[in-house]
Design a protein around this motif. Structure first.
Motif, short mmCIF file in Angstrom:
data_model
loop_
_atom_site.label_atom_id
_atom_site.label_comp_id
_atom_site.label_asym_id
_atom_site.label_seq_id
_atom_site.Cartn_x
_atom_site.Cartn_y
_atom_site.Cartn_z
N ASP A 135 0.84 -1.19 0.00
CA ASP A 135 0.00 0.00 0.00
C ASP A 135 0.88 1.25 0.00
O ASP A 135 1.55 1.53 0.99
CB ASP A 135 -0.90 -0.01 1.24
CG ASP A 135 -1.80 1.22 1.33
OD1 ASP A 135 -1.83 2.01 0.36
OD2 ASP A 135 -2.45 1.39 2.37
N LEU A 137 0.00 4.25 0.29
CA LEU A 137 -0.55 5.27 1.19
C LEU A 137 -0.64 4.78 2.63
O LEU A 137 -1.37 5.38 3.44
CB LEU A 137 -1.93 5.71 0.68
CG LEU A 137 -1.94 6.40 -0.68
CD1 LEU A 137 -3.36 6.75 -1.09
CD2 LEU A 137 -1.06 7.65 -0.67
N LEU A 206 2.77 7.21 -4.01
CA LEU A 206 3.53 7.51 -2.81
C LEU A 206 4.23 8.86 -2.93
O LEU A 206 4.21 9.69 -2.02
CB LEU A 206 4.54 6.40 -2.52
CG LEU A 206 5.23 6.37 -1.16
CD1 LEU A 206 5.78 4.97 -0.88
CD2 LEU A 206 6.35 7.38 -1.04
N LYS A 209 1.90 11.98 -2.62
CA LYS A 209 1.50 12.23 -1.24
C LYS A 209 2.67 12.78 -0.43
O LYS A 209 2.54 13.76 0.33
CB LYS A 209 0.99 10.93 -0.62
CG LYS A 209 0.70 10.99 0.87
CD LYS A 209 -0.48 11.88 1.19
CE LYS A 209 -0.83 11.79 2.67
NZ LYS A 209 -1.98 12.66 3.03
#
Length: 250
Positions: A135, A137, A206, A209
């Motif tokens: 993942d 995030l 990624l 963010k």
């Protein structure tokens, strides 16, 4: 010059007051666990438990006492470890990481070698869809990074280096196996591109963010990949330009 001014001058092709020094802002400019322990002993500093920047390569983040001892101009800013994964220890000094890649360190070796590529037997895009991808995030990757970036920017004069994942080729090789991936580039380029695109999407999500949190404080953004060996490129320039360069451009 301040540390930050010195780095910016060099990157702007101006002449700084001295050659800038970087140690530990990226895995490419840091130091292995064994060498770091010897360095600390040689300059008379007490041993310390290493903080690993790269577990597989045994590359550490140098302590602040070492960075100040050598008047290092940079400080690193990286995503943190995920909350929802812990590496699985396996027999024989080996482990499985969050990409389900298995690595083992041979006796007396410095690094962990790739011994288990989870997509080695994949034959179709459907196999990629069924794979359990990490993942990008996961909240652990971003916890505290904005506060650290802000503190480095306002409370120090060091050049802040934001270190992002971007290893489209390297991570694809580790998922598929080095030999399989290089063969795919020639024998099944559609599959190779589909695999690279999944890895690239992880990096982009990624990275977007991460930079939304720290970009305003960063002086340098570092992204890397692995496309060469000691004797030259590991694929032809034509293959690179056709299959890989568009993904690096993204």
């Amino acid at each position: 010059m301040t540390h930050r001014e010195r780095i910016k001058a060099a990157l702007s092709r101006q002449v700084p007051d001295r050659v800038p020094v970087d140690l530990g802002s990226t895995t490419a400019t840091s130091i292995t666990e064994t060498a770091y322990a010897r360095l600390r002993e040689w300059i008379g500093l007490a041993p310390e438990n290493p903080v690993f920047m790269s577990k597989s390569n045994r590359i550490v983040t140098p302590g602040e006492d070492v960075l100040r001892r050598y008047d290092v101009d940079t400080r690193s800013l990286m995503p943190g470890p995920p909350d929802n994964w812990e590496d699985i220890p396996l027999p024989g000094d080996s482990y499985e990481d969050e990409w389900h890649v298995v690595r083992r360190r041979p006796e007396g070796g410095i690094y962990y070698d790739l011994v288990g590529a989870p997509l080695a037997s994949a034959v179709s895009v459907a196999d990629l869809e069924a794979f359990e991808w990490p993942d990008p995030l996961d909240p652990g990757r971003f916890r505290g990074v904005e506060a650290r970036a802000r503190a480095l920017h306002f409370d120090t004069d060091y050049a802040v280096v934001a270190y992002l994942p971007g290893w489209v080729v390297l991570q694809s090789q580790q998922l598929r196996g080095f030999d399989n991936f290089l063969a795919d580039l020639i024998m099944d380029p559609d599959f190779a591109c589909a695999l690279m695109d999944r890895v690239l999407e992880y990096s982009l999500v990624l990275g977007e963010k991460f930079l939304s949190l720290v970009g305003r404080y960063a002086d340098v953004v570092y992204v890397s990949d692995d496309v060469c060996i000691q004797t030259g490129p590991m694929m032809s320039p034509e293959t690179y330009r056709k299959l890989i360069k568009p993904r690096h451009r993204r």
